[in-house]
Scaffold this motif. Sequence first.
Motif: not given
Length: 172
Positions: A30, A33-34, A37, A43-44, A46, A72, A83
């Motif tokens: 996470e 990935r964040s 992003a 925004p995202d 996943p 996203g 997506e």
Amino acid sequence: MIRPEQPWHVPVRLEDVPETGLHFDLVAGEHVRSGLAALAGVPDMPRLEAAIDVARYGNGLRATGRVSATVGQTCVVTLEPMENQVDQLIDVIFAPSSTGDFADQNAAFEADEPPEVLSDGTADLGAIAAELLLLGIDPYPRKPGAEFAPPAEKGAATTPFAALAKLKDAKN
């Protein structure tokens, strides 16, 4: 090679790669990935994965495989969330830095791109996967079937000065 603004690092040392090569199945957490992003301005993210084979290549390394992600984004036409799937091939050569002419070193490799430099004998697979992923993100995502249609005004002229003409008429 390791940059603080780059959140994904998977260092592989040249001496740790046997003649038979190594295979890496990478799944980003996470935090990675964040961070990517945010770096990509989406925004995202996943899902982010990479499957990379690393083999010795001359006095360096060659990394081949793919990086894929679910990203996203916002449709540029409808402004609705959506997506996108990103799937990029990886084929990168890592060469030791040398004091000689870089053009001579590049001529020794048969690749479309100049080789990446091994930093202290280390290749960063995460940084390369992240770079190729970021290059593969569509900067103008569009939902399937979404088409831009400018609003039609009845009886309006279709010139760029139509709005100015309306102001002039309203003043008189």
